[in-house]
Design an enzyme around this catalytic site. Structure first.
Site, PDB file in Angstrom:
ATOM      1  N   LYS A  22       0.824  -1.217   0.000  1.00 12.02           N
ATOM      2  CA  LYS A  22       0.000   0.000   0.000  1.00 12.02           C
ATOM      3  C   LYS A  22       0.857   1.266   0.000  1.00 12.02           C
ATOM      4  CE  LYS A  22      -1.911   1.981   3.961  1.00 12.02           C
ATOM      5  NZ  LYS A  22      -1.693   3.402   4.037  1.00 12.02           N
ATOM      6  N   CYS A 117      -5.544   8.038   8.476  1.00 11.43           N
ATOM      7  CA  CYS A 117      -5.875   7.602   9.834  1.00 11.43           C
ATOM      8  C   CYS A 117      -5.548   8.702  10.837  1.00 11.43           C
ATOM      9  CB  CYS A 117      -5.045   6.373  10.215  1.00 11.43           C
ATOM     10  SG  CYS A 117      -5.429   4.915   9.244  1.00 11.43           S
ATOM     11  N   ASP A 306       3.457   0.659  12.244  1.00  8.51           N
ATOM     12  CA  ASP A 306       2.256   0.106  11.616  1.00  8.51           C
ATOM     13  C   ASP A 306       1.998  -1.355  12.005  1.00  8.51           C
ATOM     14  OD1 ASP A 306       1.906   2.547  10.455  1.00  8.51           O
ATOM     15  OD2 ASP A 306       2.662   1.974   8.487  1.00  8.51           O
TER      16      ASP A 306
END
Ligand code: EPU
Length: 431
Positions: A22, A117, A306
């Site tokens: 991503k 986010c 992450d």
């Protein structure tokens, strides 16, 4: 709206194949704006961040062909607009890479502030510092638009005050066609930085040192089209590795670069898992309760922020006390409250959490607060006793391709359900 209904307590076993990264693809798609021909990009993950970025590029005039499920052919030669409005940019963080790419192409850009986010404050001062060092004029407009004028972009030294993935990428994009030498010092070293550099070099750029903390970019006049394949997603791979260990399973995670996973592998081994490395796969096995360990998130090659929510969830099941320190984001423990609802003993104090492992978690209604918190909720639900219902799953789908299908193939019991309709239907039937 949709939610996931997960029946926990099943070991994950079998094989799973990891999709394209991503955080690489969301930088590489905007970089196609710099090319003077078609770019064919393979191993594109089917995730909503990609859908949003492709939509933005199309709105700007790019032509996008989809020759097969994982490939895009992007022709940006007809892009004329250097303005990107708010509605689109707020869908993802990476929309700010359009600024670097647009000033590289048109010497100007007007792009609305990005979304993404919520992990605490997400300033862009280092991006601005980089653009200004290259000679750009940056104005923050009242309507949350970033306006950059850069009629005479020129290579220069840029020292980043904090190690920033986004600023490193944005300065690379802006500098790649700027005459002279740009040197980015204290650059981020994440695998997606290297992937972007490789993509730019395949288009004819001269970028050296990506993957170290000094990146040197000698500006070139033109960039041509190219064929390129995105690297596998380090965090998706890590998430399946931790899911395997948390469910005491045995999973071969395929299509990975094991070197990118070293920090995750090391911590899994420290907690008692067995990790076997192959050329392009890792196998994770765990048949006992994990041991406790401490983690501290750091920029690459440190333990990735992450992966922090997923690994902390795993540590909730460990024997003993673990301490997790988050050093990248100010507010990345919001998910702890959801884990507490499942019986976890996790206490957050600022940027650290103390976790007293419990023997089991129990199913509960929970929520995906953001993308990686959502992945953590899946791991918690799959390793818990009983049924959990996870809401706000759109966050998970920003970054995990076919997550339900992949987990089901490993033996998880997980359903996607519409609500409130199906719940009401079920109640009516029961009544
Ligand atoms: N920072 C500044 N000023 C800046 C930029 C960053 O102070 O101008 C600070 C941030 O506040 C943060 C730190 O520097 O404390 C690192 O931020 P960075 O710029 O590296 O993060 P990012 O580029 O916004 C990317 C990933 C995130 C990942 C971080 C750290 C993308 C699209 N996003 O964000 O990924 O957490 O790097 O590795 O690449 C995710 O995939 O779930 C995700 C949130």
């Amino acid at each position: 709206m949709e939610k996931f209904v997960v029946t926990g307590g099943r070991r994950l076993t079998g094989e799973v194949s990891v999709s394209g990264a991503k955080n690489a693809v969301v930088a590489i798609l905007p970089a196609t704006i710099l090319a003077e021909d078609v770019c064919r990009i393979e191993n594109i993950p089917n995730i909503s961040d990609v859908t949003a970025m492709v939509k933005i590029l199309k709105t700007m005039g790019a032509q996008v062909r989809v020759p097969n499920r994982t490939t895009l052919e992007i022709d940006t030669r007809h892009v004329r607009s250097f303005v990107v409005e708010h509605e689109l940019t707020r869908q993802l963080r990476a929309s700010y890479y359009l600024i670097g790419a647009l000033i590289g192409r048109f010497s100007r850009a007007r792009v609305a502030m990005p979304g993404g986010c919520y992990l605490g404050l997400r300033p862009i001062d280092q991006h601005i510092k980089g653009f200004e060092a290259l000679g750009a004029d940056v104005t923050m407009e009242e309507n949350a638009m970033v306006h950059v004028e850069a009629p005479a972009l020129m290579g220069n030294s840029v020292y980043l005050d904090v190690v920033s993935v986004g600023a490193t990428i944005n300065v690379m994009l802006a500098a790649v066609k700027a005459p002279g030498l740009t040197v980015i010092e204290n650059a981020a070293k994440e695998p997606h930085i290297v992937d972007l550099a490789n993509f730019l070099n395949t288009m004819g750029a001269d970028v050296r040192g990506a993957g170290t903390d000094v990146i040197k970019i000698r500006g070139v006049k033109r960039l041509h089209g190219c064929e390129y394949s995105i690297i596998p997603d380090q965090i998706e791979a890590g998430t399946y590795m931790v899911a395997a260990a948390a469910t005491r399973g045995d999973v071969l995670v395929k299509n990975v670069i094991p070197k990118h996973l070293e920090s995750i592998t090391a911590k899994l081994i420290e907690a008692g898992a067995t990790v076997e490395e192959y050329d392009e796969a890792v196998r994770v096995k765990m048949d006992c309760r994990p041991g406790h360990c401490n983690i501290k998130t750091m920029p690459h090659p440190g333990f990735p922020t992450d992966m922090q929510p997923q690994f902390s969830t795993f540590l909730c099941l460990a024997k003993g006390t673990s301490i997790v320190s988050e050093s990248v984001w100010d507010n990345r423990f919001r998910y702890a409250e959801q884990l507490q609802r499942m019986g976890a003993n996790i206490h957050v104090n600022g940027k650290s959490a103390v976790i007293e492992g419990v023997e089991t978690l129990k199913g509960a209604p929970i929520r995906a607060d953001d993308l990686r918190a959502g992945a953590a909720m899946l791991i918690a639900a799959m390793s818990a006793k009983g049924v959990s219902e996870i809401e706000e799953i759109q966050h998970i789908e920003r970054g995990y391709e076919n997550v339900v299908e992949k987990l089901r193939a490993l033996g998880a019991k997980i359903e996607r359900r519409n609500f409130p309709d199906e719940d009401e239907d079920a109640q009516r039937t029961a009544g």
